[in-house]
Design a protein around this motif. Sequence first.
Motif, PDB file in Angstrom:
ATOM      1  N   ALA A  26       0.820  -1.212   0.000  1.00 48.58           N
ATOM      2  CA  ALA A  26       0.000   0.000   0.000  1.00 48.58           C
ATOM      3  C   ALA A  26       0.853   1.261   0.000  1.00 48.58           C
ATOM      4  CB  ALA A  26      -0.932  -0.005   1.206  1.00 48.58           C
ATOM      5  N   LEU A  27       2.027   1.199   0.644  1.00 47.27           N
ATOM      6  CA  LEU A  27       2.905   2.362   0.691  1.00 47.27           C
ATOM      7  C   LEU A  27       3.743   2.513  -0.576  1.00 47.27           C
ATOM      8  CD1 LEU A  27       4.395   2.396   4.320  1.00 47.27           C
ATOM      9  CD2 LEU A  27       2.914   4.126   3.299  1.00 47.27           C
ATOM     10  N   GLY A  28       3.708   1.526  -1.460  1.00 45.94           N
ATOM     11  CA  GLY A  28       4.580   1.502  -2.625  1.00 45.94           C
ATOM     12  C   GLY A  28       4.583   2.767  -3.457  1.00 45.94           C
ATOM     13  N   PRO A  29       3.409   3.253  -3.919  1.00 47.75           N
ATOM     14  CA  PRO A  29       3.415   4.472  -4.752  1.00 47.75           C
ATOM     15  C   PRO A  29       4.009   5.683  -4.030  1.00 47.75           C
ATOM     16  CG  PRO A  29       1.327   3.303  -4.964  1.00 47.75           C
ATOM     17  CD  PRO A  29       2.066   2.641  -3.836  1.00 47.75           C
ATOM     18  N   LEU A  30       3.650   5.861  -2.754  1.00 46.93           N
ATOM     19  CA  LEU A  30       4.190   6.978  -1.981  1.00 46.93           C
ATOM     20  C   LEU A  30       5.699   6.830  -1.791  1.00 46.93           C
ATOM     21  CD1 LEU A  30       3.654   9.520  -0.267  1.00 46.93           C
ATOM     22  CD2 LEU A  30       3.133   8.011   1.662  1.00 46.93           C
ATOM     23  N   LEU A  31       6.133   5.618  -1.523  1.00 45.29           N
ATOM     24  CA  LEU A  31       7.559   5.354  -1.287  1.00 45.29           C
ATOM     25  C   LEU A  31       8.388   5.656  -2.535  1.00 45.29           C
ATOM     26  CD1 LEU A  31       9.620   4.058   0.737  1.00 45.29           C
ATOM     27  CD2 LEU A  31       9.109   1.884  -0.351  1.00 45.29           C
ATOM     28  N   ARG A  32       7.953   5.169  -3.684  1.00 44.46           N
ATOM     29  CA  ARG A  32       8.719   5.360  -4.915  1.00 44.46           C
ATOM     30  C   ARG A  32       8.795   6.834  -5.303  1.00 44.46           C
ATOM     31  NH1 ARG A  32       5.450   1.109  -6.562  1.00 44.46           N
ATOM     32  NH2 ARG A  32       4.395   2.447  -8.081  1.00 44.46           N
ATOM     33  N   ARG A  33       7.688   7.564  -5.153  1.00 44.12           N
ATOM     34  CA  ARG A  33       7.677   8.977  -5.528  1.00 44.12           C
ATOM     35  C   ARG A  33       8.561   9.798  -4.586  1.00 44.12           C
ATOM     36  NH1 ARG A  33       2.842  10.279  -8.249  1.00 44.12           N
ATOM     37  NH2 ARG A  33       3.561  12.463  -8.215  1.00 44.12           N
ATOM     38  N   LEU A  34       8.524   9.494  -3.292  1.00 45.68           N
ATOM     39  CA  LEU A  34       9.381  10.215  -2.349  1.00 45.68           C
ATOM     40  C   LEU A  34      10.856   9.933  -2.623  1.00 45.68           C
ATOM     41  CD1 LEU A  34       7.693   9.952   1.182  1.00 45.68           C
ATOM     42  CD2 LEU A  34       8.079  12.006  -0.178  1.00 45.68           C
ATOM     43  N   ASP A  35      11.168   8.695  -2.952  1.00 46.18           N
ATOM     44  CA  ASP A  35      12.559   8.349  -3.240  1.00 46.18           C
ATOM     45  C   ASP A  35      13.055   9.088  -4.471  1.00 46.18           C
ATOM     46  OD1 ASP A  35      14.902   6.446  -2.650  1.00 46.18           O
ATOM     47  OD2 ASP A  35      14.488   6.043  -4.756  1.00 46.18           O
ATOM     48  N   ALA A  36      12.205   9.166  -5.500  1.00 52.00           N
ATOM     49  CA  ALA A  36      12.602   9.895  -6.707  1.00 52.00           C
ATOM     50  C   ALA A  36      12.762  11.385  -6.417  1.00 52.00           C
ATOM     51  CB  ALA A  36      11.560   9.679  -7.801  1.00 52.00           C
ATOM     52  N   LEU A  37      11.863  11.935  -5.592  1.00 47.63           N
ATOM     53  CA  LEU A  37      11.936  13.346  -5.250  1.00 47.63           C
ATOM     54  C   LEU A  37      13.220  13.659  -4.497  1.00 47.63           C
ATOM     55  CD1 LEU A  37      10.095  15.878  -5.502  1.00 47.63           C
ATOM     56  CD2 LEU A  37       9.296  15.381  -3.181  1.00 47.63           C
ATOM     57  N   ALA A  38      13.594  12.795  -3.542  1.00 45.11           N
ATOM     58  CA  ALA A  38      14.825  13.005  -2.773  1.00 45.11           C
ATOM     59  C   ALA A  38      16.058  12.765  -3.642  1.00 45.11           C
ATOM     60  CB  ALA A  38      14.848  12.088  -1.554  1.00 45.11           C
ATOM     61  N   GLY A  39      16.013  11.749  -4.500  1.00 42.82           N
ATOM     62  CA  GLY A  39      17.168  11.414  -5.308  1.00 42.82           C
ATOM     63  C   GLY A  39      17.527  12.468  -6.333  1.00 42.82           C
ATOM     64  N   GLU A  40      16.526  13.211  -6.819  1.00 48.96           N
ATOM     65  CA  GLU A  40      16.794  14.255  -7.809  1.00 48.96           C
ATOM     66  C   GLU A  40      17.612  15.409  -7.230  1.00 48.96           C
ATOM     67  OE1 GLU A  40      12.996  15.446  -9.152  1.00 48.96           O
ATOM     68  OE2 GLU A  40      12.607  13.624 -10.313  1.00 48.96           O
ATOM     69  N   ARG A  41      17.513  15.596  -5.900  1.00 51.12           N
ATOM     70  CA  ARG A  41      18.155  16.758  -5.275  1.00 51.12           C
ATOM     71  C   ARG A  41      19.257  16.395  -4.302  1.00 51.12           C
ATOM     72  NH1 ARG A  41      13.338  16.948  -6.708  1.00 51.12           N
ATOM     73  NH2 ARG A  41      12.407  18.781  -7.666  1.00 51.12           N
ATOM     74  N   GLU A  42      19.295  15.157  -3.830  1.00 53.11           N
ATOM     75  CA  GLU A  42      20.281  14.748  -2.843  1.00 53.11           C
ATOM     76  C   GLU A  42      20.850  13.388  -3.233  1.00 53.11           C
ATOM     77  OE1 GLU A  42      21.582  16.094  -0.202  1.00 53.11           O
ATOM     78  OE2 GLU A  42      20.440  17.959  -0.213  1.00 53.11           O
ATOM     79  N   PRO A  43      21.996  13.337  -3.942  1.00 53.03           N
ATOM     80  CA  PRO A  43      22.600  12.035  -4.261  1.00 53.03           C
ATOM     81  C   PRO A  43      22.869  11.238  -2.995  1.00 53.03           C
ATOM     82  CG  PRO A  43      23.671  13.812  -5.468  1.00 53.03           C
ATOM     83  CD  PRO A  43      22.770  14.460  -4.470  1.00 53.03           C
ATOM     84  N   ALA A  44      22.532   9.955  -3.014  1.00 51.10           N
ATOM     85  CA  ALA A  44      22.680   9.134  -1.813  1.00 51.10           C
ATOM     86  C   ALA A  44      24.129   8.942  -1.428  1.00 51.10           C
ATOM     87  CB  ALA A  44      22.013   7.765  -2.026  1.00 51.10           C
ATOM     88  N   THR A  45      25.032   8.972  -2.398  1.00 55.55           N
ATOM     89  CA  THR A  45      26.433   8.668  -2.106  1.00 55.55           C
ATOM     90  C   THR A  45      27.332   9.851  -2.437  1.00 55.55           C
ATOM     91  OG1 THR A  45      26.685   7.702  -4.309  1.00 55.55           O
ATOM     92  CG2 THR A  45      26.114   6.220  -2.532  1.00 55.55           C
ATOM     93  N   ASP A  46      26.857  11.074  -2.148  1.00 58.61           N
ATOM     94  CA  ASP A  46      27.618  12.239  -2.558  1.00 58.61           C
ATOM     95  C   ASP A  46      28.931  12.396  -1.809  1.00 58.61           C
ATOM     96  OD1 ASP A  46      25.685  14.742  -0.718  1.00 58.61           O
ATOM     97  OD2 ASP A  46      26.457  12.783  -0.155  1.00 58.61           O
ATOM     98  N   ASP A  47      29.133  11.707  -0.691  1.00 65.03           N
ATOM     99  CA  ASP A  47      30.378  11.886   0.050  1.00 65.03           C
ATOM    100  C   ASP A  47      31.257  10.654   0.008  1.00 65.03           C
ATOM    101  OD1 ASP A  47      29.618  11.074   3.508  1.00 65.03           O
ATOM    102  OD2 ASP A  47      28.922  10.168   1.664  1.00 65.03           O
ATOM    103  N   HIS A  48      31.017   9.749  -0.939  1.00 64.25           N
ATOM    104  CA  HIS A  48      31.850   8.550  -1.017  1.00 64.25           C
ATOM    105  C   HIS A  48      33.234   8.853  -1.577  1.00 64.25           C
ATOM    106  CE1 HIS A  48      29.437   5.529   0.614  1.00 64.25           C
ATOM    107  NE2 HIS A  48      28.669   5.246  -0.419  1.00 64.25           N
ATOM    108  N   GLY A  49      33.384   9.947  -2.309  1.00 63.10           N
ATOM    109  CA  GLY A  49      34.703  10.272  -2.828  1.00 63.10           C
ATOM    110  C   GLY A  49      34.898   9.728  -4.233  1.00 63.10           C
TER     111      GLY A  49
END
Length: 559
Positions: A26-49
Motif C-alpha cells: 500500500a505504501l509503494g506508490p508513496l515510497l517510490r515517488r518520495l525516493d525519486a523526489l529526494a534522489g533528484e536533489r540529494e545524491p545518496a552517495t555524494d560523500d563517497h569520494g
Amino acid sequence: MTTPLPAALAPWAAGLSALTPELATALGPLLRRLDALAGEREPATDDHGTPDGHGGLARSGRPDQLLPSEWLLADEYPDEFLRRLVDGELLHLAPEFRTPAGRGRVVVLADTGPAQAGAGRLVQLAALLVLHRRAAARGTELLVGILGDRPGHWLDGDLAELLPHWLDARRRTDPTPEDVRRACGTLDAADQAWVLTSPRLADRLPSRRRVLASEEARWTAAGAGSVTVRLGEARAELPLPATDIAVRALRGAEFRRSAPTAAALPAGPTGGAHPVFTTAARTLLARGANAATLLAVNLPSGAPERVTPVRTRRHELNGPVVAAGRLGRRLVALSVQGDRLVPYISGRPLGEPGQYTADRVALGLHQALLDTLLTGPVLPLLRAGDGLALPLDGRWWRIAPDGSVHDDGPVAPSADGARYHRSRDPRAFDHPLPPGAQDAPHLVHGGTAVAWSADGKAWEVRTPAGDRSLITFREDAEVIGLVRHDDGRPALITCSRSARVVRSVRADAVRTFSRFSGGVTPATVHPGLSLIAAEPHPGRIVVGDAGSGRIHHLIGSEQ
C-alpha cells in the motif's frame, strides 16, 4: 515462504521487511515517488569520494548494480527473484571508493505534533524507509530525533525496533524553529539532517534544503486521499494508502517485530559453525553439526595466487565442546561429560591421564550457561603456567593439573559480552599498554598494535615504536579486529550491527569487504595475523586477507 512484494519494490525489500506485506504494498506508490523526489536533489552517495573500481560481488546494492543475469532471472522467474532478494542472495557489483574515514550520519528530526497527525505520519513513515536505504548506501546509520524532546536523544537500531518507538512518540504541541535549532546544535559537521514537518513550521525555518513538509491535498468520503509534499522548492501531490490499511498502520498493527537474534538459535547447522581464531596459531576452529564435533583447519602460510580449498580435520569428543586452542603442536579442547569438564588432546600427551579434569560446579558452568555458550564460537583455551586457562561467564578460570579450579580475575569489560572477544582483552596482549589505554572502555589489539576509544567511534592507535594515528567512523558497528597493511598503516576491521557489513577503516580510507559481509554469523579476525574468516552460508567458510579483503581459502563441510 516468499514475501509477496511487487517487483517495483525490490530495492526497498530490506526495509519493508519491518512491515506486513499488505502495508508495504500500500505504501509503494508513496515510497517510490518520495525516493525519486529526494534522489533528484540529494545524491545518496555524494560523500563517497573518488570511485575506485569494483571490489568484487556483494549481496546488496542499488538496482543498477545488479548483475545482468539477475535481471534475466527477474524476467523469467519473478517469484524466485523475489525469494533471492528477500533472502539476500542476489548478486551485485560492489563499488569501491577512495574516501575519508569519517562519514556523517543520516539524522531525521521528526515533528510528531498535532499538525502532523494522520496523513503527515504516513508520509513520515515512507520517508523513514527512503532515508534508511540512503543511510545504508552511505555506509552509515539512521538516527531519529523527536522535535521538542531533549536534544541529543536519538532513536536508532533496525527499522523493526525504531519504527514502533517513532510511532509512539506523539506530542501534544507543535515544535518551534527553536526546537529545530537546538536539535541541530547536537549534530556533527558531517551529519546529514532531514526535517519532517508541516508547511507551517517549514516556512519559518531559515533553510529548506532537506526539509520535507506535507499536508492533506484531496479528500474522499473515507478520508484523506492524497497529500502535497514539498522538499525544498520542489512540490508534488502524492497518493495515500487506503483508509483501512492506513488506520491500522497508524495504530502499529502493521509493524513486524524484530526476528530472534542469532544467540537464540540452537547449535548445529541452523546456528552456524561460528569459525574463530582462539590462539596465535594459524588454526581456525569451528563446531560441527553436532556440539561434540570440533573442526580444525591449519591454514598454510603465504597468500595463494588463486582461491584454494584447505583440509578440515574433524575431532569427535565425548561431549559438547566448550573451549579449545592450539598449544604448541597440540590441539587441546575441553568438553562437558556429565558433571565434569574433561580435556581432549590431539598430539603429545599433556601430563598424566586424567589430569586437568575439573568439576563443572566449581566453574559455575550450569546448564543454562552451557546452552548459551553452545550458540556461539568455542572459547579460547590458553596455557597458564602448568595449568589451562579459559574465560567463562565474565571471569578467567585456571584449571590446575590436579583438576582444582582457581579464579584468575574478571575478564575485561571490553572483551566480555554475548561472545568473548580475545582481541579486546588486555590479558591477551603481550606488550605493555600505553598511557590512556588501561582504563579505556573500548580497546582492541592486533599483533603489536593497540587501539582504544572513549566512545567506540574515535580510536587512537599506537604501535610499540610509538607511531600514533587517529581513526574515526560513524557507522553503527563494532570493532572486531585491528590489522596492519603491507605498508605498515593500521586499520580497524568493523562489522555493522544490523546487516553484518564488514569494512576496513583506515585514517584516510574505508574499504568494504563484501565477500565477508552478511554471513550467518559475525566475521572473525585473527588476533595477531592479517587473517579474516566468515561464514556466508551454514557449513561454508571463507578465509582471506584482512588487509585487502581478498579470499585465499574456501572451507566447505557438511560435518
